[in-house]
Design an enzyme around this catalytic site. Structure first.
Site, mmCIF file in Angstrom:
data_model
loop_
_atom_site.group_PDB
_atom_site.id
_atom_site.type_symbol
_atom_site.label_atom_id
_atom_site.label_comp_id
_atom_site.label_asym_id
_atom_site.label_seq_id
_atom_site.Cartn_x
_atom_site.Cartn_y
_atom_site.Cartn_z
ATOM 1 C CB SER A 123 28.050 -52.076 61.329
ATOM 2 O OG SER A 123 28.807 -51.609 60.252
ATOM 3 C CG ASP A 153 31.535 -45.341 63.461
ATOM 4 O OD1 ASP A 153 32.425 -45.713 62.758
ATOM 5 O OD2 ASP A 153 30.565 -45.853 63.662
ATOM 6 C CG HIS A 158 31.886 -49.412 63.492
ATOM 7 N ND1 HIS A 158 30.749 -48.356 62.865
ATOM 8 C CD2 HIS A 158 31.536 -50.449 63.088
ATOM 9 C CE1 HIS A 158 29.897 -49.088 62.379
ATOM 10 N NE2 HIS A 158 30.544 -50.367 62.274
#
Length: 342
Positions: free
Chosen positions: A130, A212, A249
């Site tokens: 991320s 995501d 995610h």
């Protein structure tokens, strides 16, 4: 969130991202000065069973927003990289990667320099999740000294272009500093783009998912996707596994499919994952097979502590100012001090 509803998201970014990088020449010369004391940056680096000043075959793990290094990686790439023969090291910029992304980057740059020296001047791989990917690419773009010290970058769900899904939080003035910076069209992502940071700088593999729920757009399998870098190995999970394959995610970091791609990237002689090393038979969205049952349970719940930290963490009503070295690349954007000037 349905894939069909996300398809239109790509159009939002189309006006923000050109088909080719705007600036092809990266910043050069000496590194910018750190804003934080070295002692503070050193305190944010930890290696498993070793000292950063004397470590064999390190791999640097850079966490995602709302987490520390162990919170991001204890249930996945700390054990997995150990099994692959690495000594995992990680940074934990306080608080929980919610501070200014530019400051978070200083922790990473300092860590790379320390681990390079501590391993006998050997290049090291960097693995991120991320915001960690954005931090890594920001560091490689604006801190030239680390380019020759990084062997490869394996980025899971990086948001190089930010995410359109952060906009509502910004509008309510309930965003952390780094969340402002990870919003599509922010001054920070604009500066990265204009400084040439949307092209790979070291051999790079980006693994991401169209489904995501945090980072979007990711649906086009093209340069419009937030995780896409020019000349990088860009692996959209659905392009390999089909449109019905769903990983979120967290799953972009923890899934068996992600592990197979990451393992390929770490073993590859080119520094990028090899398409021949993964395929439809590897399309398992569950946590990696080589994890323990306890680690798999923790991996499946990875987003819970991140969400809690973001809710409880610092908030502000504007994007942090750019550091002087980045301002020329985002002239006209607005930050806390007003319109950015050179």
């Amino acid at each position: 969130m349905k894939l069909l509803s996300l398809t239109g998201v790509a159009g939002v970014l189309a006006t923000c991202v050109a088909a080719t990088p705007l600036v092809k020449r990266l910043p050069s010369g000496s590194d910018p000065a750190f804003s934080q004391p070295k002692s503070v940056l050193d305190a944010g680096l930890t290696c498993q069973g070793a000292s950063p000043s004397s470590v064999s075959k390190p791999i640097l793990l850079v966490p995602g927003t709302g987490t520390t290094g162990p919170q991001s990686f204890d249930s996945n790439w700390i054990p997995l990289s150990t099994q692959l023969g690495y000594t995992p090291c990680w940074i934990s910029p306080p608080p929980f990667m919610l501070n200014d992304t530019q400051v978070n980057t200083e922790y990473m740059v300092n860590a790379i320099t320390a681990l390079y020296a501590g391993s006998g001047n050997n290049k090291l791989p960097v693995l991120t999740w991320s915001q960690g990917g954005l931090v890594a690419q920001w560091g490689l773009t604006f801190f030239p000294s680390i380019r020759s010290k990084v062997d490869r970058l394996m980025a899971f769900a990086p948001d190089y272009k930010g995410t359109v899904l952060a906009g509502p939080l910004d509008a309510l003035a309930v965003s952390a500093p780094s969340v402002w910076q990870q919003t599509t069209g922010s001054a920070l992502t604009t500066a990265l783009r204009n400084a040439g940071g949307l092209t790979q700088i070291v051999p790079t593999t980006n693994l991401y998912s169209a489904t995501d729920e945090i980072v979007q757009p990711q649906v086009s399998n093209s340069p419009l996707d937030s995780s896409y870098l020019f000349n990088g190995k860009n692996v959209q999970a659905q392009a390999v596994c089909g449109p019905l394959f769903v990983i979120d995610h967290a799953g972009s970091l923890t899934s068996q499919f992600s592990y197979v791609v990451g393992r390929s990237a770490l073993r590859s002689t080119t520094g990028q994952a090899r398409s021949a090393d993964y395929g439809i038979t590897d399309c398992n969205p569950l946590p990696a097979n080589d994890l323990t049952p306890e680690q798999k349970v923790a991996a499946a719940a990875l987003l819970a502590p991140a969400a809690a930290a973001i809710v409880a963490g610092p908030k502000q009503n504007c994007e942090p100012d750019l550091m002087p070295y980045a301002r020329p690349f985002a002239v006209g954007k607005r930050t806390c001090s007003g319109i950015v000037t050179p």
